[in-house]
Write a protein that holds these residues in place. Structure first.
Motif, PDB file in Angstrom:
ATOM      1  N   VAL A   1     -11.032 -17.702  -4.885  1.00 35.67           N
ATOM      2  CA  VAL A   1     -10.802 -18.410  -3.623  1.00 35.67           C
ATOM      3  C   VAL A   1     -11.725 -19.622  -3.520  1.00 35.67           C
ATOM      4  CG1 VAL A   1     -11.015 -18.250  -1.114  1.00 35.67           C
ATOM      5  CG2 VAL A   1      -9.934 -16.388  -2.388  1.00 35.67           C
ATOM      6  N   MET A   2     -13.006 -19.410  -3.790  1.00 41.40           N
ATOM      7  CA  MET A   2     -13.957 -20.499  -3.574  1.00 41.40           C
ATOM      8  C   MET A   2     -13.741 -21.643  -4.551  1.00 41.40           C
ATOM      9  SD  MET A   2     -17.340 -18.464  -2.222  1.00 41.40           S
ATOM     10  CE  MET A   2     -18.118 -19.878  -1.468  1.00 41.40           C
ATOM     11  N   CYS A   3     -13.495 -21.329  -5.824  1.00 41.17           N
ATOM     12  CA  CYS A   3     -13.355 -22.440  -6.775  1.00 41.17           C
ATOM     13  C   CYS A   3     -12.015 -23.158  -6.597  1.00 41.17           C
ATOM     14  CB  CYS A   3     -13.579 -21.997  -8.213  1.00 41.17           C
ATOM     15  SG  CYS A   3     -12.171 -21.301  -9.015  1.00 41.17           S
ATOM     16  N   SER A   4     -11.044 -22.475  -6.013  1.00 40.56           N
ATOM     17  CA  SER A   4      -9.760 -23.139  -5.777  1.00 40.56           C
ATOM     18  C   SER A   4      -9.810 -24.036  -4.543  1.00 40.56           C
ATOM     19  CB  SER A   4      -8.643 -22.099  -5.618  1.00 40.56           C
ATOM     20  OG  SER A   4      -8.411 -21.431  -6.837  1.00 40.56           O
ATOM     21  N   VAL A   5     -10.679 -23.700  -3.621  1.00 40.02           N
ATOM     22  CA  VAL A   5     -10.748 -24.449  -2.362  1.00 40.02           C
ATOM     23  C   VAL A   5     -11.830 -25.531  -2.406  1.00 40.02           C
ATOM     24  CG1 VAL A   5     -11.343 -24.219   0.087  1.00 40.02           C
ATOM     25  CG2 VAL A   5      -9.791 -22.572  -0.980  1.00 40.02           C
ATOM     26  N   ILE A   6     -12.966 -25.207  -2.996  1.00 45.15           N
ATOM     27  CA  ILE A   6     -14.116 -26.124  -2.948  1.00 45.15           C
ATOM     28  C   ILE A   6     -14.022 -27.195  -4.027  1.00 45.15           C
ATOM     29  CG2 ILE A   6     -16.622 -26.301  -3.223  1.00 45.15           C
ATOM     30  CD1 ILE A   6     -16.766 -23.368  -2.210  1.00 45.15           C
ATOM     31  N   GLU A   7     -14.142 -28.439  -3.618  1.00 47.89           N
ATOM     32  CA  GLU A   7     -14.272 -29.532  -4.583  1.00 47.89           C
ATOM     33  C   GLU A   7     -15.723 -30.000  -4.561  1.00 47.89           C
ATOM     34  OE1 GLU A   7     -11.063 -32.417  -4.775  1.00 47.89           O
ATOM     35  OE2 GLU A   7      -9.928 -31.249  -3.313  1.00 47.89           O
ATOM     36  N   PRO A   8     -16.194 -30.539  -5.683  1.00 49.42           N
ATOM     37  CA  PRO A   8     -17.586 -30.980  -5.727  1.00 49.42           C
ATOM     38  C   PRO A   8     -17.909 -31.891  -4.539  1.00 49.42           C
ATOM     39  CG  PRO A   8     -16.633 -31.088  -7.914  1.00 49.42           C
ATOM     40  CD  PRO A   8     -15.514 -30.749  -6.979  1.00 49.42           C
ATOM     41  N   GLY A   9     -19.028 -31.623  -3.911  1.00 47.40           N
ATOM     42  CA  GLY A   9     -19.459 -32.433  -2.778  1.00 47.40           C
ATOM     43  C   GLY A   9     -19.036 -31.886  -1.426  1.00 47.40           C
ATOM     44  N   ASP A  10     -18.098 -30.934  -1.425  1.00 46.89           N
ATOM     45  CA  ASP A  10     -17.675 -30.330  -0.151  1.00 46.89           C
ATOM     46  C   ASP A  10     -18.844 -29.603   0.508  1.00 46.89           C
ATOM     47  OD1 ASP A  10     -15.055 -31.157  -0.331  1.00 46.89           O
ATOM     48  OD2 ASP A  10     -14.270 -29.230  -1.037  1.00 46.89           O
ATOM     49  N   LYS A  11     -18.905 -29.733   1.825  1.00 47.02           N
ATOM     50  CA  LYS A  11     -19.935 -28.996   2.566  1.00 47.02           C
ATOM     51  C   LYS A  11     -19.471 -27.566   2.818  1.00 47.02           C
ATOM     52  CE  LYS A  11     -21.958 -32.532   5.473  1.00 47.02           C
ATOM     53  NZ  LYS A  11     -22.155 -32.909   6.868  1.00 47.02           N
ATOM     54  N   VAL A  12     -20.323 -26.617   2.471  1.00 48.32           N
ATOM     55  CA  VAL A  12     -20.027 -25.205   2.704  1.00 48.32           C
ATOM     56  C   VAL A  12     -21.194 -24.584   3.463  1.00 48.32           C
ATOM     57  CG1 VAL A  12     -19.551 -22.982   1.604  1.00 48.32           C
ATOM     58  CG2 VAL A  12     -18.654 -25.082   0.582  1.00 48.32           C
ATOM     59  N   LEU A  13     -20.884 -23.954   4.568  1.00 42.80           N
ATOM     60  CA  LEU A  13     -21.920 -23.279   5.358  1.00 42.80           C
ATOM     61  C   LEU A  13     -21.865 -21.780   5.085  1.00 42.80           C
ATOM     62  CD1 LEU A  13     -24.089 -23.182   7.598  1.00 42.80           C
ATOM     63  CD2 LEU A  13     -22.205 -23.051   9.261  1.00 42.80           C
ATOM     64  N   ILE A  14     -23.005 -21.200   4.757  1.00 38.70           N
ATOM     65  CA  ILE A  14     -23.051 -19.767   4.446  1.00 38.70           C
ATOM     66  C   ILE A  14     -24.170 -19.084   5.226  1.00 38.70           C
ATOM     67  CG2 ILE A  14     -23.303 -18.037   2.618  1.00 38.70           C
ATOM     68  CD1 ILE A  14     -22.304 -20.210   0.643  1.00 38.70           C
ATOM     69  N   PRO A  15     -23.797 -18.265   6.202  1.00 40.68           N
ATOM     70  CA  PRO A  15     -24.805 -17.450   6.888  1.00 40.68           C
ATOM     71  C   PRO A  15     -25.146 -16.242   6.003  1.00 40.68           C
ATOM     72  CG  PRO A  15     -22.846 -17.851   8.259  1.00 40.68           C
ATOM     73  CD  PRO A  15     -22.485 -18.142   6.846  1.00 40.68           C
ATOM     74  N   ILE A  16     -26.431 -16.052   5.734  1.00 43.82           N
ATOM     75  CA  ILE A  16     -26.860 -15.000   4.799  1.00 43.82           C
ATOM     76  C   ILE A  16     -27.581 -13.891   5.549  1.00 43.82           C
ATOM     77  CG2 ILE A  16     -28.318 -14.491   2.796  1.00 43.82           C
ATOM     78  CD1 ILE A  16     -27.974 -17.393   1.913  1.00 43.82           C
ATOM     79  N   PHE A  17     -27.084 -12.671   5.404  1.00 45.47           N
ATOM     80  CA  PHE A  17     -27.808 -11.535   6.001  1.00 45.47           C
ATOM     81  C   PHE A  17     -27.966 -10.388   5.013  1.00 45.47           C
ATOM     82  CE2 PHE A  17     -24.023  -8.898   7.243  1.00 45.47           C
ATOM     83  CZ  PHE A  17     -23.022  -9.851   7.112  1.00 45.47           C
ATOM     84  N   GLY A  18     -27.929 -10.732   3.708  1.00 47.08           N
ATOM     85  CA  GLY A  18     -28.125  -9.715   2.665  1.00 47.08           C
ATOM     86  C   GLY A  18     -27.760 -10.292   1.312  1.00 47.08           C
ATOM     87  N   ARG A  19     -27.754  -9.437   0.307  1.00 43.29           N
ATOM     88  CA  ARG A  19     -27.562  -9.898  -1.067  1.00 43.29           C
ATOM     89  C   ARG A  19     -26.259 -10.652  -1.280  1.00 43.29           C
ATOM     90  NH1 ARG A  19     -26.009  -6.562  -6.550  1.00 43.29           N
ATOM     91  NH2 ARG A  19     -25.426  -8.472  -7.630  1.00 43.29           N
ATOM     92  N   PHE A  20     -25.203 -10.191  -0.642  1.00 41.49           N
ATOM     93  CA  PHE A  20     -23.906 -10.760  -0.985  1.00 41.49           C
ATOM     94  C   PHE A  20     -23.661 -12.118  -0.327  1.00 41.49           C
ATOM     95  CE2 PHE A  20     -23.699  -6.408  -2.422  1.00 41.49           C
ATOM     96  CZ  PHE A  20     -23.298  -6.629  -3.725  1.00 41.49           C
ATOM     97  N   GLY A  21     -24.472 -12.443   0.679  1.00 45.04           N
ATOM     98  CA  GLY A  21     -24.498 -13.816   1.171  1.00 45.04           C
ATOM     99  C   GLY A  21     -25.061 -14.737   0.084  1.00 45.04           C
ATOM    100  N   HIS A  22     -26.078 -14.263  -0.612  1.00 42.62           N
ATOM    101  CA  HIS A  22     -26.626 -15.045  -1.733  1.00 42.62           C
ATOM    102  C   HIS A  22     -25.569 -15.263  -2.805  1.00 42.62           C
ATOM    103  CE1 HIS A  22     -30.723 -15.476  -0.457  1.00 42.62           C
ATOM    104  NE2 HIS A  22     -30.849 -14.179  -0.220  1.00 42.62           N
ATOM    105  N   LEU A  23     -24.739 -14.242  -3.041  1.00 37.68           N
ATOM    106  CA  LEU A  23     -23.696 -14.399  -4.054  1.00 37.68           C
ATOM    107  C   LEU A  23     -22.725 -15.515  -3.655  1.00 37.68           C
ATOM    108  CD1 LEU A  23     -22.211 -13.555  -6.632  1.00 37.68           C
ATOM    109  CD2 LEU A  23     -21.029 -11.798  -5.306  1.00 37.68           C
ATOM    110  N   LEU A  24     -22.355 -15.558  -2.384  1.00 39.61           N
ATOM    111  CA  LEU A  24     -21.466 -16.635  -1.920  1.00 39.61           C
ATOM    112  C   LEU A  24     -22.113 -17.997  -2.168  1.00 39.61           C
ATOM    113  CD1 LEU A  24     -20.191 -15.185   1.502  1.00 39.61           C
ATOM    114  CD2 LEU A  24     -18.995 -15.212  -0.688  1.00 39.61           C
ATOM    115  N   THR A  25     -23.409 -18.077  -1.881  1.00 39.47           N
ATOM    116  CA  THR A  25     -24.155 -19.326  -2.095  1.00 39.47           C
ATOM    117  C   THR A  25     -24.103 -19.736  -3.557  1.00 39.47           C
ATOM    118  OG1 THR A  25     -25.663 -18.478  -0.427  1.00 39.47           O
ATOM    119  CG2 THR A  25     -26.389 -20.395  -1.662  1.00 39.47           C
ATOM    120  N   GLU A  26     -24.392 -18.744  -4.390  1.00 42.74           N
ATOM    121  CA  GLU A  26     -24.401 -18.941  -5.827  1.00 42.74           C
ATOM    122  C   GLU A  26     -23.065 -19.513  -6.329  1.00 42.74           C
ATOM    123  OE1 GLU A  26     -27.205 -17.976  -7.221  1.00 42.74           O
ATOM    124  OE2 GLU A  26     -26.521 -18.517  -9.239  1.00 42.74           O
ATOM    125  N   ILE A  27     -21.978 -18.910  -5.886  1.00 47.39           N
ATOM    126  CA  ILE A  27     -20.658 -19.337  -6.348  1.00 47.39           C
ATOM    127  C   ILE A  27     -20.350 -20.731  -5.812  1.00 47.39           C
ATOM    128  CG2 ILE A  27     -18.171 -18.820  -6.250  1.00 47.39           C
ATOM    129  CD1 ILE A  27     -18.938 -15.825  -6.169  1.00 47.39           C
TER     130      ILE A  27
END
Lengths: 413, 413
Positions: free
Chosen positions: A78-104
């Motif tokens: 989902v993320m690589c199909s939607v996100i193009e380089p330079g797109d702003k993505v906001l990620i609220p992190i409240f545990g490990r898997f928020g970090h994974l979203l950031t990473e991807i």
């Protein structure tokens, strides 16, 4: 050459936040001899699985199908199909898997903005909405059920706010799908990723996703069909092509859709497993399944407390299918886990990062979420802790749990 | 809600170039109740699978493990982990799957150079070597067995030339692994991707790969461990991080290696299937398995010819497990395929691109590669063609094939 024997696996009681025990009917379904990927009998099963996934995601979206990979493959697709380089993505992190979203998101070239809260808490929805207004991202990516902390983020206001502010809302519902409400349409979530190896009780190896027209619009612009199978009409992309071939949702939806564009070879036996897994969920009933998860959660929680142990996530935002128990002072959490595994054949989990060594995580998910498992894990935990000299209300835990089960049976039947 | 029934799949004779029939022992292995991913009983099975994969790849490489996805996920994992944007990649194309390599390399930002030969031919190895010298790529990516054309590219000189010229040689051996020689070490191949759903007779959904220290050196430089599980020592990457989290071989090898770094949740039941599949291959013996594939290929080919049909790939570079048959003039190839499926329950394949509508492709792979299947597909093909008015040497095909089997049995026993 070394000689290896047939598989001879021990039978475990799996009470982690995933992978959990697989429903025996799902195991049996995987034994079905396979079909070719374009055999009409198989494509019919693909369609049926899509229809059942729609019901589980509580959505009218056209697109609901699995990615052939483990849960994070669905997130990445989902993320690589939607996100193009330079797109702003906001990620609220409240545990490990928020970090994974950031990473991807970072690896896909996004300009990532994060907000953080202490592990064990979740965000006030208004705080997230305010941050969306400030950052003005293209995408908000957020975890629904954070298994690392046993917390669940409410989304019923965040989703509609994203829609209003024209932000795409991508939700990791790997832990929650089929275990508690994930109202894709009502909450106005644009793309949602579920997991198989948790409340669905299907083995790891597929990641069901769903997404709506707002996502599809982006995919269509980025569409690029492989040479070797492309036709003249396929050279239409005006956006930057998706960086991954495997995770390219624009091609995948043509494979799952009427065109049946040849992409990968669908993972037949895993599709059988998923089809049977979602069928069982609908047979039980979504509402009834959520109720079952709540019942066993309550039985477990009352047992833990009556035993004299303390919950880490005894909060209104507790993830219903993960119960986090503070490791008592002076007790080595890993020693207890080893004793459970080696003496009782029971698996419970530790945690990550700041919670490592501080809590145990006990899952009550899918097929593992049943009375005898809850009673067995409580018995074993009590015995292990007594053996290691912990100070407990000996004998009280199971009684409290049996009280719940007896009272619930009166109500339920 | 719609009500769906249990899976009730027809039993097919699958004679395509994949997916093919799964060995019943593999189907049974998938019915084994699962284990947690870090259960010592499970990690032991992961190690055993790695050891057996090394034997099948004929390599001493430390790294030999599956990617959790279909075959192309293995190709993408290797390519995206090795290729950095701007890297020169040379790809000789002799069928559809060469285009796939191009596609994946391009999406990863490579400067792609291709050479092409007519579909149905392969490259003279010296031609490829000359092109390597001219282009001076970082990577040569090439298909070993091209199922779209039924051709096999010799690699025994290309591999050593790559080593000498310090070019990384990445090989797609999806179709050939466990069906014919793929000598990873002898041919000096740096990374090789195998497929499960072809000669291994395991369902689609995993992609076994192997790679050596030359590849590992690149991975280590690009290594980036996820936040949430990274430790202080993990922040060492000096190269550009790999764009994919899911396919990041630097993290995957830490998951499959002694560190057991938490990455994805291994696809348990597919791992059971793969472990059993590779065990069966080694039990049969690699050499014996290759011989079996050749025997049934010969039986099929002689039957096809005696029937009066013409082979498309009757060439020294024929892929031993795929036999391509020219569709006779005046016959609708799809009508024949439908008749085989609907009357006989047999599946054979058509092809892609310039060969679409011109050839049928019949696979003799893995568990599908056995006497009764070869005899049945020949019988059915003859009957269908007679019915559609083709001019054949009626009755000759099966006799020629039975001759082969009888003579071979004399030799073999």
């Amino acid at each position: 050459m070394s000689v290896f024997q047939e598989i001879n696996a021990p039978l475990r009681t799996i009470m982690t936040p995933g992978p959990v025990e697989v429903d025996p009917r799902v195991l049996r379904a995987m034994g079905t001899p396979i079909l070719g990927q374009f055999d009409p009998a198989f494509t019919e099963m693909m369609n049926e699985t899509m229809e059942m996934l729609r019901q589980i995601f509580q959505t009218k979206n056209q697109w609901a199908f699995p990615i052939d990979g483990t849960s994070r493959s669905g997130i990445e697709a989902v993320m690589c199909s939607v996100i193009e380089p330079g797109d702003k993505v906001l990620i609220p992190i409240f545990g490990r898997f928020g970090h994974l979203l950031t990473e991807i998101a970072e690896r896909n070239g996004a300009e990532v903005h994060t907000i953080n809260c202490e592990w064990g808490k979740v965000f006030d929805q208004q705080e997230v909405i305010d941050e969306i207004k400030k950052v003005k991202p293209k995408v908000l990516a957020i975890v629904h059920g954070e298994t690392s902390t046993g917390c669940m983020q409410p989304l019923d206001k965040i989703g509609p706010a994203c829609r209003e502010l024209d932000v795409l809302c991508i939700v990791d519902a790997v832990a929650t799908i089929a275990g508690t409400e994930v109202k894709v349409d009502d909450w106005k979530l644009d793309a949602v990723i579920g997991g198989t190896q948790k409340c669905l009780s299907v083995p790891s190896g597929m990641a069901p996703i769903t997404y709506n027209e707002r996502i599809e619009e982006i995919l269509v612009k980025r569409k690029k069909v492989e040479k070797g199978i492309a036709t003249e009409n396929d050279h239409v992309n005006v956006g930057r092509p998706i960086r991954s071939n495997y995770f390219d949702l624009s091609q995948l939806q043509d494979y799952w859709g009427a065109r049946r564009l040849n992409h990968h070879t669908e993972a037949t036996s895993m599709l059988y497993a998923l089809r049977e897994g979602v069928r069982i969920v609908l047979q039980e009933g979504l509402f009834e399944r959520f109720q079952r998860h709540q019942l066993h959660e309550k039985a477990l929680v009352e047992g833990i407390k009556a035993m004299g142990l303390e919950l880490f996530n005894d909060v209104p935002w507790k993830l219903p299918m993960v119960t986090c128990v503070r490791i008592p002072d002076g007790i080595d959490g890993e020693e207890v886990r080893s004793m459970l595994l080696n003496q009782f054949g029971i698996e419970i989990a530790s945690s990550f990062g700041p919670l490592h060594g501080k809590i145990w995580r006990i899952g009550t998910m899918g097929y593992s979420c049943r009375k005898e498992n809850v009673l067995f894990v409580l018995s074993a935990l009590e015995a292990a802790l007594i053996r290691l000299g912990a100070n407990l209300h000996v004998g009280k835990g199971l009684q409290a749990t049996l009280d719940i089960y007896e009272s619930m049976n009166l109500v339920a039947k």
